[in-house]
Design an enzyme around this catalytic site. Structure first.
Site, PDB file in Angstrom:
ATOM      1  N   GLU A   1       0.918  -1.254  -0.159  1.00  0.00           N
ATOM      2  CA  GLU A   1      -0.076  -0.058   0.268  1.00  0.00           C
ATOM      3  C   GLU A   1       0.971   1.118  -0.021  1.00  0.00           C
ATOM      4  O   GLU A   1       1.425   1.647   0.994  1.00  0.00           O
ATOM      5  CB  GLU A   1      -0.925  -0.114   1.153  1.00  0.00           C
TER       6      GLU A   1
ATOM      7  N   CYS B   1      -1.113   9.065   3.267  1.00  0.00           N
ATOM      8  CA  CYS B   1      -0.959   8.626   2.014  1.00  0.00           C
ATOM      9  C   CYS B   1      -1.873   8.979   1.042  1.00  0.00           C
ATOM     10  O   CYS B   1      -1.616   9.029  -0.107  1.00  0.00           O
ATOM     11  CB  CYS B   1      -0.678   7.151   2.040  1.00  0.00           C
TER      12      CYS B   1
END
Length: 400
Positions: free
Chosen positions: A208, A242
C-alpha cells in the site's frame, strides 16, 4: 531473535490453533478492547510522536481499527463457508465447492504516519483469516511502537501474535524469513526492497504505497465547499497522509477564488498563529521537516507563496502553505509531498490536465470537485487510481 519469532509463530500456526472461528472471534474482540480500553495511552503516544490532537487520533485511527475488527467479525461465517460451484456435465453427479484458507504466518510492516491504524487494521484482517501475525511497527514513531509492544501481548494470543520493535536492521532480518504473506504500507523505495526480499521465498505481498494523488477543481465546483473540505482533509496530520490530495489542478477561472477561500478556512481552523496551535500536528522528524521546507523554498520564478510558508524548527511545525503558479518543473512536483503544501496548477483544457496526471503514474487516490456529471465520468474513466471521492477528500477510507 527474529528467526526465533518466526519459528514460534510457524509452530503455532501449524498446530491448527488459529483456524477455529471461535479463536478468530476472540482475537477480534480482544483487538477492539485493546484500542477502546487504552484510548488515552494511544492519544498520548500519537501526541508525542506526531503532535496529533486527541480527536484526530480517535477519529482517524482508533475508531477505524475498532470498526474494522467488528466488520470482519460479523462476516466470518459467510466468508469461511463452503461456496458450491457448478461442475462440468462430464463430472456429474460430482459436487464441487471452494473454501477460504489462511495464508499461514504473515508479516505486517507498518509506517509512522498512522502508527496505530496501519498496524492494527491489517492485523484485524489477518486474524480474521486465521493467520499467525508478526507486526513490525515503525521506529520513527517510537512512543506508539513501544505502546504496541506492551499492549498486544496483554490482549492477543502471544503464541500467535508477536511484535518486533527495531529499525532497518530488524526489518531486514524479518524479510529473510519465509513468511507466507507480507503486508507493507509505506514508500516506493522500501516497497522495492520488500518485493526483492519476498521474491527469494516466492512470498506474495500487499504493498500500500503513496504517490502524487491529484485533486481536480472544476469551474462548476462549489468553491466554498471545496476549500472547506480540502482545508480539513489535506492538513489532517499536517499532510502526512498517504491518501491526502498531493497537488491541485484548478480551472483557471476559479483558481484565485479557490486560493482565497482556502486561506480563509485555514485561519478559521487553526487561527492566525498556526505555529502555536496546540492541535496542529508537526513533521515526524527533522529530516522530513527539512525536506518539506526545501520544497517550499526552492521553487521556480513563476511560483509564489500565496499563504503560509512559516516554520518553527524547535517544534517541527510548518504552516499550511499555498503555492500558486506552480509548474511541473518545480521541486514540489518532483516527489510525493507528504506535508502541508498545496501546489496549485491552473488549467483550461481537459486534455492538458490528463497529460499532467500521466506524468505521475498510478495514484493511490483521486479527487474531483465538480457539479458536472459528464466531467466526473470522464475523469473516472480516464485516470487509474486506488480509490476516489467526488466533492470531498479522504473520506472514502471510512467505508470498510
Amino acid at each position: 531473535m527474529t528467526n526465533q519469532t518466526f519459528e514460534q509463530l510457524k509452530k503455532t500456526y501449524e498446530s491448527g490453533r488459529t483456524r477455529p472461528l471461535a479463536w478468530r472471534r476472540a482475537q477480534l474482540n480482544a483487538l477492539r478492547r485493546l484500542v477502546t480500553e487504552n484510548r488515552d495511552a494511544f492519544v498520548s503516544s500519537a501526541m508525542a510522536d506526531l503532535g496529533k490532537p486527541a480527536a484526530e487520533t480517535v477519529l482517524m485511527e482508533l475508531n477505524l481499527v475498532a470498526g474494522e475488527a467488528q466488520f470482519v467479525r460479523n462476516r466470518l461465517s459467510l466468508w469461511t463457508a463452503r461456496h458450491p460451484k457448478a461442475m462440468h456435465w462430464m463430472l456429474q453427479p460430482a459436487a464441487g465447492w471452494t473454501i477460504a484458507e489462511p495464508k499461514g504466518v504473515v508479516l505486517i510492516i507498518s509506517p509512522w504516519n498512522y502508527p496505530v491504524l496501519l498496524a492494527l487494521e491489517p492485523m484485524a484482517d489477518a486474524l480474521a483469516a486465521g493467520n499467525a501475525v508478526c507486526l513490525k511497527p515503525s521506529e520513527l514513531s517510537p512512543n506508539t511502537s513501544k505502546l504496541l509492544a506492551e499492549l498486544v501481548p496483554q490482549y492477543l494470543d502471544s503464541e500467535a501474535v508477536r511484535v518486533v520493535e527495531g529499525g532497518p536492521k530488524e526489518t531486514g532480518e524479518l524479510l529473510k524469513c519465509p513468511f507466507n504473506h507480507i503486508f507493507y504500507t509505506g514508500g516506493g523505495h522500501v516497497g522495492k526492497i520488500v518485493m526483492r526480499a519476498a521474491a527469494e521465498h516466492l512470498t506474495p505481498v500487499t504493498l500500500e504505497l503513496g504517490g502524487k494523488s491529484p485533486c481536480f477543481v472544476d469551474r462548476t465546483a462549489d468553491i466554498n465547499v471545496a476549500a472547506r473540505r480540502i482545508a480539513w482533509g489535506k492538513f489532517t496530520n499536517a499532510g502526512q497522509t498517504c491518501v491526502a490530495p498531493d497537488y491541485f489542478l484548478v480551472h483557471e477561472s476559479v483558481a484565485d477564488a479557490f486560493a482565497d477561500e482556502l486561506a480563509t478556512y485555514l485561519l478559521q481552523y487553526y487561527g492566525k498563529r498556526i505555529l502555536q496551535c496546540d492541535y496542529y500536528p508537526h513533521m515526524i522528524n527533522e529530516h522530513h521537516f527539512n525536506r518539506v521546507c526545501g520544497l517550499i523554498d526552492n521553487h521556480g520564478p513563476k511560483t509564489r507563496i500565496a499563504f503560509g510558508g512559516g516554520r518553527d524548527r524547535s517544534t517541527l511545525r510548518i504552516e499550511p502553505t499555498i503555492l500558486t503558479g506552480v509548474t511541473l518543473e518545480d521541486p514540489v512536483m518532483k516527489e510525493e509531498i507528504f506535508g502541508p503544501i498545496i501546489p496549485i496548477i491552473t488549467w483550461s483544457d481537459l486534455d492538458e490536465v490528463f497529460s499532467y496526471v500521466r506524468n505521475f503514474g498510478h495514484p493511490l487516490a483521486c479527487y474531483l470537485f465538480s457539479e458536472s456529471k459528464v466531467l466526473q465520468e470522464q475523469i473516472i474513466q480516464a485516470i487509474p487510481f486506488g480509490g476516489a471521492t467526488i466533492n470531498d477528500v479522504v473520506i472514502h477510507l471510512a467505508n470498510n
